[in-house]
Write an enzyme that holds these catalytic residues in place. Structure first.
Site, PDB file in Angstrom:
ATOM      1  N   ASN A  88       0.827  -1.211   0.000  1.00 12.75           N
ATOM      2  CA  ASN A  88       0.000   0.000   0.000  1.00 12.75           C
ATOM      3  C   ASN A  88       0.863   1.263   0.000  1.00 12.75           C
ATOM      4  O   ASN A  88       2.009   1.262   0.449  1.00 12.75           O
ATOM      5  CB  ASN A  88      -0.968  -0.009   1.182  1.00 12.75           C
ATOM      6  CG  ASN A  88      -0.280  -0.090   2.541  1.00 12.75           C
ATOM      7  OD1 ASN A  88       0.699  -0.811   2.716  1.00 12.75           O
ATOM      8  ND2 ASN A  88      -0.808   0.648   3.508  1.00 12.75           N
ATOM      9  N   GLU A  90       0.448   5.704   0.493  1.00 13.27           N
ATOM     10  CA  GLU A  90      -0.363   6.882   0.840  1.00 13.27           C
ATOM     11  C   GLU A  90       0.445   8.147   0.578  1.00 13.27           C
ATOM     12  O   GLU A  90       1.673   8.144   0.725  1.00 13.27           O
ATOM     13  CB  GLU A  90      -0.760   6.820   2.317  1.00 13.27           C
ATOM     14  CG  GLU A  90      -1.524   5.563   2.683  1.00 13.27           C
ATOM     15  CD  GLU A  90      -1.442   5.197   4.162  1.00 13.27           C
ATOM     16  OE1 GLU A  90      -2.068   4.195   4.560  1.00 13.27           O
ATOM     17  OE2 GLU A  90      -0.742   5.893   4.924  1.00 13.27           O
ATOM     18  N   GLU A 103      -3.107  -4.949  -2.928  1.00 12.47           N
ATOM     19  CA  GLU A 103      -3.522  -5.844  -4.002  1.00 12.47           C
ATOM     20  C   GLU A 103      -3.445  -5.143  -5.356  1.00 12.47           C
ATOM     21  O   GLU A 103      -3.033  -5.739  -6.357  1.00 12.47           O
ATOM     22  CB  GLU A 103      -4.952  -6.346  -3.748  1.00 12.47           C
ATOM     23  CG  GLU A 103      -5.083  -7.200  -2.505  1.00 12.47           C
ATOM     24  CD  GLU A 103      -5.397  -6.396  -1.246  1.00 12.47           C
ATOM     25  OE1 GLU A 103      -6.005  -6.965  -0.321  1.00 12.47           O
ATOM     26  OE2 GLU A 103      -5.044  -5.190  -1.185  1.00 12.47           O
ATOM     27  N   CYS A 128     -10.038  -5.585   1.320  1.00 12.80           N
ATOM     28  CA  CYS A 128     -11.222  -4.739   1.536  1.00 12.80           C
ATOM     29  C   CYS A 128     -12.136  -4.840   0.318  1.00 12.80           C
ATOM     30  O   CYS A 128     -11.779  -5.403  -0.719  1.00 12.80           O
ATOM     31  CB  CYS A 128     -10.800  -3.293   1.772  1.00 12.80           C
ATOM     32  SG  CYS A 128     -10.120  -2.473   0.304  1.00 12.80           S
ATOM     33  N   CYS A 131     -10.678  -3.580  -3.005  1.00 13.81           N
ATOM     34  CA  CYS A 131      -9.749  -4.479  -3.684  1.00 13.81           C
ATOM     35  C   CYS A 131     -10.459  -5.678  -4.290  1.00 13.81           C
ATOM     36  O   CYS A 131     -10.087  -6.161  -5.361  1.00 13.81           O
ATOM     37  CB  CYS A 131      -8.662  -4.936  -2.721  1.00 13.81           C
ATOM     38  SG  CYS A 131      -7.522  -3.615  -2.276  1.00 13.81           S
TER      39      CYS A 131
END
Length: 295
Positions: A88, A90, A103, A128, A131
Site C-alpha cells: 500500500n 499513501e 492488491e 477490503c 480491492c
C-alpha cells in the site's frame, strides 16, 4: 542485502530468510522469478501457500504508509510461475482516494511485468471491498485464489459473491488481456515515447481514455504507470499512482523525480491532467508535462 529488509527477515523461518536474503538487493522491487521461487522452496522446505505466506513480511516492507502506519503486503502469482509483490501507498497532504492498496500494487506490478493471467493473490490482511472489486476486472477472476494467514485458500467468488464486473457492461476482455490503442504522437523525446507506449497498452474500456505516466529520476531511472479502469469506476487505478508506487516499492525518494510526462488520448471522455498534477505536487516540485496523443 538491503538493510530495509532486516526486520522482515527476523519474521521469517530461518532457512527461508537465509535463502532469500541475497535476492534482496538495493533495487529489489518485489519481483521473484519462477526459478527463484523454486530455489527458495528447495532451500526452505516450504512450498505453495506456506511459502507465499512466509514471504509476506518482505512484501509489507515495500509499503509506504505515512498516514495510517498500517503496512499491507500482497503477492500476485502469475500463470508464468513468477511472483509480483505489492504494498500500500499513501500520499501525505493529498486526499485518501489517491492511495494505492497492496492488491492493486501487486496486480499492476504483474501487469507492467508482462503477465497475462494471475492465478492467485496472497495478502497479510483480508482484502477490503475496494480491492475485491478491483480484482473482478481480471480476466481470470473466477479462478483467482485468495490466500490469507490462518485461513484456507478460497476463490475470489468466496469473498465477493454476486460480483459486478466487466461482463455486466458488455466487455469480454479484462485487465491483463493486452491492448494496443494505436495512438500516435509526433515527438522524438524518449520519455514521451515511453509514456506513449504505455498509454497504448493501458486498459480503459469504459471511458475510452487510454493514458499513461512516465517518471524519470535524477539518475535516469524511469518508472511508468498505465491507467487501469474498473467496471465500478471508483476502484479504477490512475497511471500516476502506479508510477509512484513503483518508486515506493523500490524505496526511492519522490524528491528524485526530475521529469514527469502524461500521455492521454485526445478523444477521451475524461482527463487525468488535474488529478495527476495534484498527486505529483504532493511529492515533487516538478511540473507535469502533458501530451495529447492522436487516437
Amino acid at each position: 542485502m538491503s538493510t530495509r529488509f532486516a526486520d522482515a527477515l527476523t519474521q521469517m523461518p530461518e532457512a527461508l530468510a537465509e535463502a532469500v536474503a541475497p535476492m534482496l538487493t538495493e533495487h529489489f522491487a518485489g519481483h521473484l522469478s519462477a526459478d527463484q521461487l523454486k530455489e527458495l522452496s528447495e532451500k526452505s522446505g516450504l512450498s505453495g501457500t506456506e511459502l507465499y505466506l512466509a514471504l509476506l513480511p518482505i512484501a509489507a516492507t515495500l509499503s509506504y504508509a505515512p498516514i495510517s502506519n498500517f503496512f499491507v503486503g500482497a503477492i500476485a502469482h502469475g500463470v508464468s510461475g513468477d511472483a509480483y509483490m505489492g504494498a500500500n501507498m499513501e500520499l501525505v497532504g493529498e486526499a485518501l482516494f489517491h492511495s494505492v492498496h497492496a492488491e492493486q500494487s501487486a496486480i499492476s506490478h504483474a501487469w507492467l511485468g508482462g503477465e497475462r493471467k494471475l492465478v492467485g493473490i496472497t495478502v497479510n490482511y483480508s482484502p477490503c471491498g475496494h480491492c475485491r472489486q478491483f480484482m473482478t476486472e481480471l480476466n481470470n477472476n473466477e479462478g483467482l485464489t485468495i490466500r490469507l494467514p490462518e485461513q484456507q485458500p478460497q476463490p475470489l467468488t468466496h469473498y465477493l459473491p454476486y460480483a459486478f464486473g466487466p461482463k455486466d457492461l458488455g466487455m469480454e476482455d479484462g485487465l491483463l488481456d493486452g491492448n494496443d490503442h494505436e495512438m500516435a504522437l509526433d515527438s522524438d523525446d524518449s520519455l514521451v515515447q515511453r509514456a506513449l507506449r504505455e498509454a497504448n497498452a493501458s486498459y480503459a474500456p469504459y471511458s475510452k481514455t487510454p493514458a499513461a505516466i512516465a517518471l524519470e529520476t535524477d539518475t535516469g531511472r524511469v518508472f511508468v504507470g498505465r491507467y487501469a479502469e474498473n467496471a465500478a469506476f471508483n476502484p479504477s487505478l490512475p497511471a500516476m499512482q502506479i508510477a509512484l508506487n513503483g518508486m515506493a516499492r523500490m524505496g526511492l525518494p519522490f524528491e528524485s523525480i526530475r521529469r514527469a510526462v502524461l500521455v492521454e488520448s485526445d478523444r477521451g471522455q475524461i482527463s487525468f491532467v488535474h488529478s495527476a498534477s495534484d498527486a505529483l505536487a504532493t511529492v515533487s516540485q516538478v511540473k507535469l508535462e502533458v501530451f495529447k496523443a492522436q487516437a
